[in-house]
Design a protein around this motif. Structure first.
Motif, PDB file in Angstrom:
ATOM      1  N   VAL A   1      39.845  -1.747  -3.889  1.00 17.79           N
ATOM      2  CA  VAL A   1      40.649  -1.202  -4.982  1.00 17.79           C
ATOM      3  C   VAL A   1      39.770  -0.929  -6.196  1.00 17.79           C
ATOM      4  CG1 VAL A   1      42.535  -1.678  -6.594  1.00 17.79           C
ATOM      5  CG2 VAL A   1      42.769  -2.281  -4.190  1.00 17.79           C
ATOM      6  N   LEU A   2      38.940  -1.883  -6.581  1.00 23.84           N
ATOM      7  CA  LEU A   2      38.100  -1.722  -7.769  1.00 23.84           C
ATOM      8  C   LEU A   2      36.781  -1.015  -7.479  1.00 23.84           C
ATOM      9  CD1 LEU A   2      38.705  -5.167  -9.474  1.00 23.84           C
ATOM     10  CD2 LEU A   2      39.777  -2.970  -9.979  1.00 23.84           C
ATOM     11  N   ASN A   3      36.467  -0.767  -6.207  1.00 20.03           N
ATOM     12  CA  ASN A   3      35.265  -0.042  -5.822  1.00 20.03           C
ATOM     13  C   ASN A   3      35.648   0.997  -4.768  1.00 20.03           C
ATOM     14  OD1 ASN A   3      32.713   0.838  -5.280  1.00 20.03           O
ATOM     15  ND2 ASN A   3      31.983  -1.071  -4.381  1.00 20.03           N
ATOM     16  N   PRO A   4      36.292   2.107  -5.199  1.00 19.32           N
ATOM     17  CA  PRO A   4      36.801   3.082  -4.232  1.00 19.32           C
ATOM     18  C   PRO A   4      35.713   3.844  -3.478  1.00 19.32           C
ATOM     19  CG  PRO A   4      37.126   3.880  -6.459  1.00 19.32           C
ATOM     20  CD  PRO A   4      36.597   2.479  -6.573  1.00 19.32           C
ATOM     21  N   PHE A   5      34.459   3.817  -3.964  1.00 16.76           N
ATOM     22  CA  PHE A   5      33.388   4.503  -3.256  1.00 16.76           C
ATOM     23  C   PHE A   5      32.806   3.644  -2.155  1.00 16.76           C
ATOM     24  CE2 PHE A   5      33.488   6.440  -7.486  1.00 16.76           C
ATOM     25  CZ  PHE A   5      33.856   7.717  -7.092  1.00 16.76           C
ATOM     26  N   GLY A   6      33.058   2.356  -2.210  1.00 12.65           N
ATOM     27  CA  GLY A   6      32.762   1.467  -1.102  1.00 12.65           C
ATOM     28  C   GLY A   6      31.351   0.945  -1.029  1.00 12.65           C
ATOM     29  N   LYS A   7      31.218   0.025  -0.094  1.00 11.50           N
ATOM     30  CA  LYS A   7      29.940  -0.605   0.211  1.00 11.50           C
ATOM     31  C   LYS A   7      29.602  -0.236   1.648  1.00 11.50           C
ATOM     32  CE  LYS A   7      27.825  -5.121   0.077  1.00 11.50           C
ATOM     33  NZ  LYS A   7      28.046  -6.530  -0.217  1.00 11.50           N
ATOM     34  N   GLN A   8      28.422   0.309   1.860  1.00  9.95           N
ATOM     35  CA  GLN A   8      28.041   0.740   3.201  1.00  9.95           C
ATOM     36  C   GLN A   8      27.143  -0.295   3.863  1.00  9.95           C
ATOM     37  OE1 GLN A   8      26.468   4.678   3.259  1.00  9.95           O
ATOM     38  NE2 GLN A   8      28.383   5.596   2.599  1.00  9.95           N
ATOM     39  N   LEU A   9      27.472  -0.587   5.118  1.00 11.08           N
ATOM     40  CA  LEU A   9      26.695  -1.529   5.921  1.00 11.08           C
ATOM     41  C   LEU A   9      26.291  -0.856   7.221  1.00 11.08           C
ATOM     42  CD1 LEU A   9      29.098  -4.590   5.613  1.00 11.08           C
ATOM     43  CD2 LEU A   9      27.014  -4.239   4.319  1.00 11.08           C
ATOM     44  N   SER A  10      25.106  -1.164   7.671  1.00 13.79           N
ATOM     45  CA  SER A  10      24.658  -0.667   8.971  1.00 13.79           C
ATOM     46  C   SER A  10      25.318  -1.486  10.071  1.00 13.79           C
ATOM     47  CB  SER A  10      23.144  -0.791   9.068  1.00 13.79           C
ATOM     48  OG  SER A  10      22.723  -0.527  10.381  1.00 13.79           O
ATOM     49  N   LEU A  11      25.772  -0.815  11.126  1.00 15.16           N
ATOM     50  CA  LEU A  11      26.410  -1.536  12.226  1.00 15.16           C
ATOM     51  C   LEU A  11      25.413  -2.448  12.950  1.00 15.16           C
ATOM     52  CD1 LEU A  11      28.789   1.157  13.728  1.00 15.16           C
ATOM     53  CD2 LEU A  11      29.386  -0.825  12.359  1.00 15.16           C
ATOM     54  N   GLN A  12      24.117  -2.132  12.879  1.00 15.19           N
ATOM     55  CA  GLN A  12      23.112  -2.984  13.500  1.00 15.19           C
ATOM     56  C   GLN A  12      22.959  -4.309  12.767  1.00 15.19           C
ATOM     57  OE1 GLN A  12      22.604   0.330  13.104  1.00 15.19           O
ATOM     58  NE2 GLN A  12      22.695   0.860  15.265  1.00 15.19           N
ATOM     59  N   SER A  13      23.342  -4.355  11.484  1.00 13.99           N
ATOM     60  CA  SER A  13      23.211  -5.591  10.714  1.00 13.99           C
ATOM     61  C   SER A  13      24.392  -6.537  10.939  1.00 13.99           C
ATOM     62  CB  SER A  13      23.077  -5.277   9.226  1.00 13.99           C
ATOM     63  OG  SER A  13      24.292  -4.767   8.719  1.00 13.99           O
ATOM     64  N   ILE A  14      25.390  -6.108  11.677  1.00 15.57           N
ATOM     65  CA  ILE A  14      26.586  -6.922  11.899  1.00 15.57           C
ATOM     66  C   ILE A  14      26.351  -7.900  13.036  1.00 15.57           C
ATOM     67  CG2 ILE A  14      28.991  -6.850  12.660  1.00 15.57           C
ATOM     68  CD1 ILE A  14      29.258  -4.254  11.100  1.00 15.57           C
TER      69      ILE A  14
ATOM     70  N   ILE B   1      39.882 -10.012  11.520  1.00 11.54           N
ATOM     71  CA  ILE B   1      38.549  -9.874  12.105  1.00 11.54           C
ATOM     72  C   ILE B   1      37.547 -10.326  11.047  1.00 11.54           C
ATOM     73  CG2 ILE B   1      38.170  -7.476  11.412  1.00 11.54           C
ATOM     74  CD1 ILE B   1      36.924  -7.133  14.295  1.00 11.54           C
ATOM     75  N   ALA B   2      36.498 -11.001  11.492  1.00  6.07           N
ATOM     76  CA  ALA B   2      35.468 -11.504  10.583  1.00  6.07           C
ATOM     77  C   ALA B   2      34.109 -11.206  11.200  1.00  6.07           C
ATOM     78  CB  ALA B   2      35.632 -12.996  10.357  1.00  6.07           C
ATOM     79  N   PHE B   3      33.133 -10.958  10.340  1.00  3.60           N
ATOM     80  CA  PHE B   3      31.773 -10.725  10.812  1.00  3.60           C
ATOM     81  C   PHE B   3      30.785 -11.021   9.701  1.00  3.60           C
ATOM     82  CE2 PHE B   3      33.496  -6.617   9.446  1.00  3.60           C
ATOM     83  CZ  PHE B   3      32.554  -6.193   8.531  1.00  3.60           C
ATOM     84  N   ASN B   4      29.543 -11.231  10.096  1.00 10.59           N
ATOM     85  CA  ASN B   4      28.443 -11.420   9.151  1.00 10.59           C
ATOM     86  C   ASN B   4      27.663 -10.121   9.045  1.00 10.59           C
ATOM     87  OD1 ASN B   4      29.160 -14.078   8.906  1.00 10.59           O
ATOM     88  ND2 ASN B   4      27.530 -14.853  10.220  1.00 10.59           N
ATOM     89  N   ALA B   5      27.252  -9.795   7.829  1.00  9.34           N
ATOM     90  CA  ALA B   5      26.413  -8.617   7.605  1.00  9.34           C
ATOM     91  C   ALA B   5      25.660  -8.807   6.299  1.00  9.34           C
ATOM     92  CB  ALA B   5      27.252  -7.350   7.552  1.00  9.34           C
ATOM     93  N   GLY B   6      24.380  -8.598   6.351  1.00 11.65           N
ATOM     94  CA  GLY B   6      23.565  -8.710   5.147  1.00 11.65           C
ATOM     95  C   GLY B   6      23.617 -10.079   4.507  1.00 11.65           C
ATOM     96  N   GLY B   7      23.720 -11.133   5.291  1.00  8.93           N
ATOM     97  CA  GLY B   7      23.757 -12.483   4.755  1.00  8.93           C
ATOM     98  C   GLY B   7      25.083 -12.872   4.130  1.00  8.93           C
ATOM     99  N   ARG B   8      26.122 -12.088   4.360  1.00  7.33           N
ATOM    100  CA  ARG B   8      27.436 -12.357   3.773  1.00  7.33           C
ATOM    101  C   ARG B   8      28.496 -12.342   4.866  1.00  7.33           C
ATOM    102  NH1 ARG B   8      30.552  -8.894  -0.774  1.00  7.33           N
ATOM    103  NH2 ARG B   8      32.245 -10.369  -0.991  1.00  7.33           N
ATOM    104  N   ARG B   9      29.535 -13.142   4.690  1.00  6.66           N
ATOM    105  CA  ARG B   9      30.640 -13.231   5.641  1.00  6.66           C
ATOM    106  C   ARG B   9      31.801 -12.381   5.142  1.00  6.66           C
ATOM    107  NH1 ARG B   9      31.466 -14.279  10.794  1.00  6.66           N
ATOM    108  NH2 ARG B   9      33.421 -15.311  11.218  1.00  6.66           N
ATOM    109  N   TYR B  10      32.303 -11.489   5.981  1.00 11.50           N
ATOM    110  CA  TYR B  10      33.427 -10.630   5.651  1.00 11.50           C
ATOM    111  C   TYR B  10      34.606 -10.994   6.543  1.00 11.50           C
ATOM    112  CZ  TYR B  10      30.007  -7.698   3.275  1.00 11.50           C
ATOM    113  OH  TYR B  10      29.038  -7.230   2.437  1.00 11.50           O
TER     114      TYR B  10
END
Length: 137
Positions: free
Chosen positions: A77-90, A100-109
């Motif tokens: 909502v506050l970042n409508p342009f988004g954060k891009q992650l590589s699928l290889q980093s997941i 659904i939960a996953f790790n990417a870039g040292g962070r848990r989503y």
């Protein structure tokens, strides 16, 4: 390789989601309180109801997960342009019935999604990351 862009509407982690939706419901309750205090439906009450409807639409529409080629984009909502992650980093993809939960870039989503979206997203992410299936709710 994902050939077409896929869009998923989500809600954030349960605690964040409860907090955001509680503030949204407060706008509705303020409108109802003003309506009951004045005892007639006024323009200010209508403004609060429209604000509630607008905030609800914004919270639903602007939260998206976009998946294409080798990228996942998380729009908020506050970042409508988004954060891009590589699928290889997941890594460590965990799917439950409605989350659904996953790790990417040292962070848990962690995201809340409809059950059919969880299945489809798990398949898309599973092509790239190491999966851990948890079917418990």
């Amino acid at each position: 390789m994902i050939t077409q862009k896929r869009k998923f509407l989500y809600q954030p982690q349960p605690t964040t989601s409860v907090i955001c939706w509680s503030w949204t419901v407060i706008v509705l309750l303020v409108g109802v309180i003003i309506w009951l205090e004045i005892t007639q439906f006024q323009n200010i009450t209508l403004a609060f109801f429209i604000a509630f409807a607008g905030l609800t639409w914004i919270q639903i529409y602007f939260r998206k997960l976009l998946v294409w080629s080798d990228t996942i984009e998380i729009r908020q909502v506050l970042n409508p342009f988004g954060k891009q992650l590589s699928l290889q980093s997941i890594s460590r993809v965990q799917a439950h019935r409605n989350s659904i939960a996953f790790n990417a870039g040292g962070r848990r989503y962690k995201f809340l999604l409809p059950a059919n979206s969880v299945i489809e997203l798990q398949e898309l992410l599973g092509q790239f990351g190491k999966q851990e299936d948890d079917h418990a709710s």
